[in-house]
Motif scaffolding. Structure first.
Motif, PDB file in Angstrom:
ATOM      1  N   LYS A   7       1.070  -1.152  -0.124  1.00 53.43           N
ATOM      2  CA  LYS A   7       0.049   0.073   0.089  1.00 53.43           C
ATOM      3  C   LYS A   7       0.907   1.504  -0.080  1.00 53.43           C
ATOM      4  O   LYS A   7       0.598   2.064  -0.534  1.00 53.43           O
ATOM      5  N   LYS A   8       1.908   1.121   0.728  1.00 54.48           N
ATOM      6  CA  LYS A   8       2.952   2.415   0.605  1.00 54.48           C
ATOM      7  C   LYS A   8       3.520   2.724  -0.601  1.00 54.48           C
ATOM      8  O   LYS A   8       3.296   3.844  -0.931  1.00 54.48           O
ATOM      9  N   ASP A   9       3.714   1.668  -1.290  1.00 50.55           N
ATOM     10  CA  ASP A   9       4.192   1.714  -2.669  1.00 50.55           C
ATOM     11  C   ASP A   9       3.234   2.325  -3.576  1.00 50.55           C
ATOM     12  O   ASP A   9       3.555   3.364  -4.223  1.00 50.55           O
ATOM     13  N   ASP A  10       2.018   1.767  -3.363  1.00 48.23           N
ATOM     14  CA  ASP A  10       1.121   2.173  -4.261  1.00 48.23           C
ATOM     15  C   ASP A  10       0.450   3.807  -3.799  1.00 48.23           C
ATOM     16  O   ASP A  10       0.417   4.710  -4.638  1.00 48.23           O
ATOM     17  N   GLU A  11       0.621   4.107  -2.745  1.00 54.52           N
ATOM     18  CA  GLU A  11       0.383   5.580  -2.202  1.00 54.52           C
ATOM     19  C   GLU A  11       1.402   6.505  -2.879  1.00 54.52           C
ATOM     20  O   GLU A  11       1.081   7.425  -3.238  1.00 54.52           O
ATOM     21  N   THR A  12       2.627   6.154  -2.698  1.00 58.89           N
ATOM     22  CA  THR A  12       3.665   7.108  -3.379  1.00 58.89           C
ATOM     23  C   THR A  12       3.169   7.654  -4.730  1.00 58.89           C
ATOM     24  O   THR A  12       3.583   8.757  -5.030  1.00 58.89           O
ATOM     25  N   VAL A  13       2.778   6.908  -5.541  1.00 53.37           N
ATOM     26  CA  VAL A  13       2.240   7.501  -6.672  1.00 53.37           C
ATOM     27  C   VAL A  13       1.040   8.245  -6.641  1.00 53.37           C
ATOM     28  O   VAL A  13       0.904   9.236  -7.325  1.00 53.37           O
ATOM     29  N   ASP A  14       0.422   7.934  -5.732  1.00 54.99           N
ATOM     30  CA  ASP A  14      -1.107   8.884  -5.580  1.00 54.99           C
ATOM     31  C   ASP A  14      -0.945   9.811  -4.589  1.00 54.99           C
ATOM     32  O   ASP A  14      -2.004  10.069  -3.885  1.00 54.99           O
ATOM     33  N   SER A  15       0.069  10.229  -4.101  1.00 57.48           N
ATOM     34  CA  SER A  15       0.105  11.383  -3.060  1.00 57.48           C
ATOM     35  C   SER A  15      -0.427  12.777  -3.533  1.00 57.48           C
ATOM     36  O   SER A  15      -0.866  13.104  -4.650  1.00 57.48           O
ATOM     37  N   LEU A  16      -0.688  13.539  -2.482  1.00 53.27           N
ATOM     38  CA  LEU A  16      -1.467  14.703  -2.874  1.00 53.27           C
ATOM     39  C   LEU A  16      -0.644  15.910  -3.417  1.00 53.27           C
ATOM     40  O   LEU A  16      -1.079  16.931  -3.855  1.00 53.27           O
ATOM     41  N   GLY A  17       0.799  15.765  -3.317  1.00 44.99           N
ATOM     42  CA  GLY A  17       1.539  16.681  -3.773  1.00 44.99           C
ATOM     43  C   GLY A  17       3.065  16.703  -3.057  1.00 44.99           C
ATOM     44  O   GLY A  17       3.147  15.588  -2.283  1.00 44.99           O
ATOM     45  N   PRO A  18       3.862  17.600  -3.559  1.00 40.68           N
ATOM     46  CA  PRO A  18       5.228  17.298  -2.919  1.00 40.68           C
ATOM     47  C   PRO A  18       5.228  17.445  -1.262  1.00 40.68           C
ATOM     48  O   PRO A  18       6.092  17.024  -0.646  1.00 40.68           O
ATOM     49  N   LEU A  19       4.291  18.040  -1.035  1.00 41.24           N
ATOM     50  CA  LEU A  19       4.112  18.415   0.651  1.00 41.24           C
ATOM     51  C   LEU A  19       4.147  16.986   1.113  1.00 41.24           C
ATOM     52  O   LEU A  19       4.886  16.982   2.340  1.00 41.24           O
TER      53      LEU A  19
END
Lengths: 560, 714
Positions: free
Chosen positions: A92-104
């Motif tokens: 999930k972490k890996d998937d999340e990285t792609v899908d983050s809200l922005g550089p923040l």
């Protein structure tokens, strides 16, 4: 060896390692095979759930696997349960990285499951209910939470409980940063420890010790193990014994032609030796096996770099980094490529990234130093070279670089120390002595300069390989003049004759010979007793060791 | 339109830091909430509404948020739109809507949960803990729960790494801490916790280069050469990247940061006293700056060059150049610093005082014009120091008070509390010493106490007051005659200032009658100070040497030494030392038997002495005057003699009051003895007996060291 069963089958890498070793040994007869571990009552009860979950697990449906295992009591099932939860979090972490809200949010994504896992596992750990695999998982969780100290303790415990599990050993390797730490570990006394020690010695750049260990392992019967062979090759690569490393790698490729692991190191070696066809063959070969492997990308990058197509090379290194952002070598290599492209700022960035991934990467430090040197900031780059030197105290290249910087800064004393030290630790490029000699020359210390040149010439000739070394002629010319000044006619004329065999010094040599002849004729009587050809050793080398032994390099006064 | 100001949303929280936090977080996450208030009408009620709106979303469902965004786009349409598309807010809102529309399915949900969490934290924070200074606590709740749940104590790092700061938050945090470090170190986070915060920051956002710079400053605070170098270089490695994007090698591009990188490295080495290294780095910076014609950078280099060379040999040439050029290139800050440094050097070199003051005045004009309040402080502090150097304690006192009272003005005007800078430390130290000189020890110790509070022992400027504290203690111990205590203080003084320490050691030795050692030490010191041109100490040493001579009754040898000292102090217009020298000279002459001559000289010295001198010196001077008066009576008639003696007794009384102020018992005893003798001569038995009794008391208290009573002047 066959003890590795259940747990390993969930961890392909460790299982693969063990199987490789098993393959390297003589096959056992049926009667000799150890009986499969007996099933306990609990195991039997959980068997169906376990099998189901295992298949889900193999299909990478971790949450599903965990769900069906939740009530199971047996150790095996419990491990699989926890491990699938852990892996699900990672995925999930890996998937999340792609899908983050922005550089923040950069760097914010983390494995949410880790905390819960830690709580549960630490309870079990307290109650001493964890088996070897459980301990291993607990250690991994701790390491992911950056609790290195606790993680080390747990891994050590894991190796005691289940010494045959290579995964735990490997994790331990990643956590140990220096020799001192290694000393204070109390490890179980098994044959696995030997593998571990050899591995960690390689990691810590203690190559001699590592090679010894591997040799003894080979003697113990693992002579066919590709793992050991590759490790030895890497070790030789680390001490820059290129020929040996190359031959071992060739051997390795014969035994295991579809191997991709370690091939990046092999390509580095080929690169250093500029063996274009071999590198090209390797690149194509690997590309056929699997394009999307970090190692393949690296090899291709190296290939392009050797063909001076630096943009393409950088592109492939970037691809390698996309495949694995923590793949250290690619950052450094990319830095080198940018350097070639004269894009210093990008190079600095790449090197800095490399350092961030691994502070002990001496090549990145060295690369940074080089970049600043190119930017004509010799003082500034001192710091970087010093860091590199700290990490590889016995590597002459850093010392020579340091010396050059000091020379540029007109700090000749320090420069001399560096060059001398570089010579003392075994100069790879054979330039330290010449540079040292030139420094002496500059400072009018003709005696020392001559001695350095003599040593240099002896060095070159004893190697016997290099024919067209540029500085040899300079050395002979200086020596000829030096002897001429000292009125040692025989040596002078010998050197002058040597001079004549080089293009750039031919005229000078001839002129000097004439002068010597003249002067000799004038003072015929004085010079008969000496008749040693100076550069061919014995008599001279006995009394020609440079008198000013500038022993251990002391830069502490200038090091911040 | 009513725009809800940032402070409005923060008004419910107490401390500035919390207030800042609230604002910053609202700037990032709850920007939507803020904007919602913008058309909800009331200015003061906006805050409340904003909370309501947020609460509605946070406690409601996802659809509330979706609804909110739907509504938001409506506000542009209609005949009379609530928000203009091109207004600042309009642009902002459109930005926001666009960003929202871009979000993928899972991202929308993530935004919602983040918002919820933000709201929850804020509520909890306001409700539970008003003074919670924790910067971030997005996951504090879990942290706490887990802590209770878990028997194993969680490591502190783990808890503090609770979450990232937003870009704005991080920037504000950094600039705030940096300015605190500069102006008021005590208010900044402690080095350890600051480093922790920075590490945390970098962990979540490794590209945040400024954090490296702050970490460099932080390491400087604790004098950690290694990690400060590391951070500095890391910062510039990062900076070069960002610069590279704009222009390749131009004025603003990374060529510029390269120059400044080298310059900063030089500054670092200077700060740690590695002057040779600094010079190498400077050479590099200068070379690169020259190559790219960066005059501003060159000026900075020049200033640093001056600082590094100052330690090796003092030359004003560089500095003069620097001042001229800086003025030319319009760098008032650098120019003023140059002038100040120049003034300081010239003052030590004995240049005419009026010129120096003129120069300072001129630079002051510059400061006021550019409102460089920091430099104004420094300038006043410098004036204080210069007046002290010249021995005008009243003027020094006045300047010191000026700065201290100006502070309140400054704080009101600018809002920056610049009260923990070096200038203040200097001024306060001088003030303490001035008070101690006048015998107001209680006041002095009060000031020192204040200093200790303002500049805690491990802060940058703490060494200053440590030195002054020990010096004052030393003087007191010497006055009291407790030489062993004075001796024990010498080590401390030496640690802070080796020359001062050596000098004090010699004084102690002298007081303990170890003449030979004292003489040796003084000679050594004299040579050293002459080399480094520290005239003040040279004169003091000369005086001490002379004293050694007359103590061993070699007044004739003492005379040339004293004359030399006098010449020096006149040349460098060090009035305080000059009058002290004159007193010594007078004493020697008195012993040599020319009292009339002595009175003549004394008249010259006594006035400035009484006006500006320390109490102790005043007492000694009056005592000396009385002695001379008595000595010169030898040739007088009976009548005149009695008159002279009477006036001598009056002078002695004055001396007594002075000496009593500083508790100088030994001298007091001598005065009493002398007075008793005078009373005896005049036949005033009662007064004589009184003095004798007092003398007896003191004599019992202090064992005589075998020093002849009358023979000593000080």
């Amino acid at each position: 060896m066959q003890g590795n069963s259940v747990g390993d089958s969930c961890q392909p890498e460790a299982f693969c390692w063990a199987s490789e070793l098993a393959f390297a040994l003589e096959p056992l007869l049926l009667s000799e095979l150890p009986p499969p571990p007996a099933l306990t009552e609990e195991d039997a009860r959980d068997l169906d759930a376990y099998t189901l979950a295992k298949s889900y697990f193999d299909l990478k449906e971790y949450d599903r696997a965990a769900y069906f295992l939740r009530g199971c009591k047996s150790q095996k099932a419990y491990f699989l349960y926890m491990y699938s939860r852990y892996l699900s979090g990672e995925k999930k972490k890996d998937d999340e990285t792609v899908d983050s809200l922005g550089p923040l949010e950069k760097g914010q994504v983390k494995n949410e499951a880790l905390r819960e896992l830690r709580v549960e596992l630490s309870k079990k750990h307290k109650a001493q209910e964890l088996d070897g695999f459980g301990l291993y998982l607990y250690g991994v969780v701790l390491r992911k939470l950056d609790l290195a100290k606790e993680a080390i303790d747990v891994f050590v415990e894991a190796t005691h409980v289940l010494p045959l599990h290579w995964g735990a050993w490997l994790e331990l390797c990643n956590l140990i940063t220096d020799k001192e730490m290694l000393k204070f570990l109390s490890l179980p006394d098994t044959w696995m420890k030997e593998f571990f020690l050899a591995h960690i010695y390689t990691e810590l750049q203690l190559i001699e010790e590592a090679l010894q260990k591997y040799q003894s392992l080979i003697d113990a019967g693992f002579s066919k193990s590709t793992y050991i062979i590759s490790q030895i090759a890497v070790a030789y690569h680390n001490i820059r014994d290129i020929d040996k490393a190359l031959s071992i790698f060739n051997e390795l490729r014969k035994q295991d032609p579809y191997r991709i692991e370690n091939m990046d190191t092999f390509s580095n070696l080929l690169y250093v030796r500029s063996m274009k066809p071999e590198l090209s063959y390797l690149a194509h070969n690997l590309c056929e096996i699997d394009k999307y492997r970090v190692e393949t990308c690296c090899v291709i990058g190296n290939y392009y770099s050797l063909r001076s197509q630096h943009e393409k090379a950088a592109l492939y290194f970037q691809r390698a980094l996309k495949l694995n952002p923590r793949y250290l070598g690619a950052w450094t290599l990319m830095g080198h490529e940018y350097m070639e492209m004269k894009n210093t700022s990008a190079a600095i960035q790449a090197y800095r990234h490399a350092i961030e991934v691994n502070k002990r990467d001496y090549r990145a430090w060295y690369g940074l130093g080089q970049t600043y040197e190119i930017l004509k900031m010799p003082f500034y780059c001192l710091y970087y070279y010093r860091r590199a030197h700290q990490l590889r105290p016995n590597d002459s290249r850093m010392l020579v670089a340091l010396g050059e910087c000091y020379e540029k800064l007109n700090q000749l004393v320090e420069a001399k120390k560096c060059y001398w030290r570089a010579y003392a630790v075994g100069d790879v490029e054979k330039m330290a002595l010449v540079k040292l000699a030139k420094l002496h020359e500059q400072l009018n210390e003709s005696e020392q300069a001559a001695q350095c040149y003599i040593k240099y010439i002896q060095d070159i000739y004893s190697c016997g390989e290099i024919v067209e070394h540029l500085e040899v002629s300079t050395a002979f010319r200086y020596l000829a003049q030096y002897y001429f000044k000292c009125k040692l006619w025989d040596e002078a004329s010998a050197c002058a004759q040597k001079c004549c065999s080089f293009n750039d010094t031919r005229e000078e040599g001839k002129a000097l010979l004439r002068q010597i002849l003249q002067l000799r004729n004038q003072g015929e009587t004085s010079s008969t007793e000496i008749a040693t050809p100076f550069f061919l050793p014995a008599s001279l080398s006995a009394n020609s060791t440079p008198t000013r032994r500038v022993s251990p390099l002391n830069l502490s006064s200038v090091t911040p | 339109m009513a725009w809800c100001t940032p402070t409005c949303s923060a008004s419910r929280t107490g401390s500035p830091l919390t207030r800042w936090r609230c604002w910053c977080s609202s700037a990032s996450w709850a920007a939507l909430a803020r904007s919602s208030t913008s058309w909800s009408g009331g200015g003061s009620t906006g805050c409340c509404c904003h909370c309501c709106r947020l609460k509605l979303i946070a406690e409601g469902e996802l659809k509330d948020m979706e609804q909110f965004f739907d509504d938001l786009s409506d506000s542009f349409s209609g005949t009379e739109p609530e928000v203009h598309k091109t207004s600042v807010i309009g642009l902002f809102l459109r930005h926001m809507i666009l960003a929202y529309n871009k979000l993928s399915f899972s991202q929308v949900y993530k935004l919602y949960t983040a918002l919820q969490q933000y709201f929850l934290n804020d509520e909890k924070k306001c409700g539970i803990d008003e003074n919670d200074m924790e910067l971030t606590n997005t996951e504090e709740l879990d942290g706490k729960m887990e802590k209770e749940e878990l028997d194993v104590p969680l490591r502190e790092e783990e808890i503090s790494c609770s979450g990232p700061l937003s870009q704005k938050q991080a920037e504000y945090f950094l600039s705030q801490q940096a300015s605190l470090l500069k102006n008021d170190e005590t208010k900044a986070l402690s080095p350890v916790s600051l480093q922790k915060e920075l590490n945390n920051l970098l962990k979540f956002n490794p590209d945040f280069a400024e954090a490296h710079y702050l970490s460099y400053l932080n390491s400087l605070r604790v004098h950690d050469v290694f990690s400060s170098t590391h951070s500095l270089l890391h910062y510039f490695d990062r900076l070069i990247l960002t610069g590279a994007e704009s222009k390749s090698n131009g004025d603003e591009g990374y060529g510029r940061s390269l120059r400044y990188a080298a310059l900063n490295l030089a500054a670092l080495h200077c700060r740690f006293g590695h002057y040779q290294q600094a010079e190498l780095a400077l050479q590099e910076a200068i070379r690169i700056a020259q190559e790219s014609n960066d005059h501003v950078c060159l000026q900075h280099c020049l200033s640093w060059l001056h600082i590094s060379e100052q330690k090796i040999f003092d030359s004003c040439v560089l500095l003069e150049h620097s001042v001229n050029k800086s003025l030319h290139f319009g760098l008032p800050y650098l120019a003023s610093l140059g002038i100040q440094s120049l003034v300081q050097q010239r003052a030590f070199a004995g240049k005419a005082a009026n010129k120096l003051m003129d120069a300072l005045k001129d630079s002051d004009l510059l400061h006021w014009k550019h409102s460089l309040s920091e430099l104004i402080d420094i300038s006043i502090a410098q004036k204080t120091a210069i007046w002290r150097l010249y021995g005008r304690s009243t003027m020094a006192l006045q300047q010191a008070q000026t700065l201290l009272s100006m502070n309140s003005l400054e704080a009101v005007n600018v809002g920056v509390q610049q009260n923990n800078t070096e200038a203040f430390a200097v001024v306060l130290c001088h003030l303490a010493e001035l008070h101690a000189e006048q015998g107001y020890f209680a006041a002095a110790s009060e000031i020192l106490k204040h200093l200790k509070e303002r500049f805690p022992p491990n802060s940058q400027h703490a060494q200053l007051w440590m030195l002054f504290d020990q010096k004052i203690q030393f003087e007191r111990a010497m006055n009291d005659g407790r030489y062993h205590i004075a001796d024990s203080l010498v080590a401390g003084i030496t640690a802070l200032n080796s020359i001062e320490g050596m000098y004090r050691k010699a004084i102690v030795l002298k007081a303990q009658n170890q003449m030979l050692e004292a003489h040796k030490l003084l000679q050594k010191l004299l040579i050293h100070c002459q080399e480094i041109k520290n005239t003040e100490i040279v004169i003091s040493v000369l005086l001490s040497v002379a004293e050694l001579y007359w103590r061993s009754s070699c007044h004739t040898i003492a005379l040339p030494v004293l004359l030399q000292a006098l010449a020096f102090s006149r040349e460098y217009s060090l009035q305080y030392l000059a009058s002290e020298t004159v007193l010594n000279l007078a004493f020697s002459q008195l012993i040599l038997g020319v009292p009339e001559q002595v009175l003549n000289i004394l008249h010259m010295a006594i006035e400035p002495g009484l006006a500006h001198g320390a109490v102790l010196d005043k007492g000694c001077a009056m005592f000396l005057v009385a002695k001379c008066q008595v000595a010169s009576t030898a040739s007088y008639s009976q009548q005149k003699k009695a008159e002279a003696l009477e006036s001598a007794i009056l002078n002695l009384n004055e001396a007594k009051t002075y000496l009593a102020k500083v508790d100088c018992k030994e001298q007091l005893r001598d005065v009493l003895y002398f007075q008793a003798r005078l009373f005896h001569t005049l036949g005033k038995t009662q007064e004589r007996n009184k003095c004798a009794m007092l003398f007896r008391q003191l004599h019992q208290e202090l064992p005589a060291h075998g020093v002849p009573l009358i023979n000593a002047f000080k």
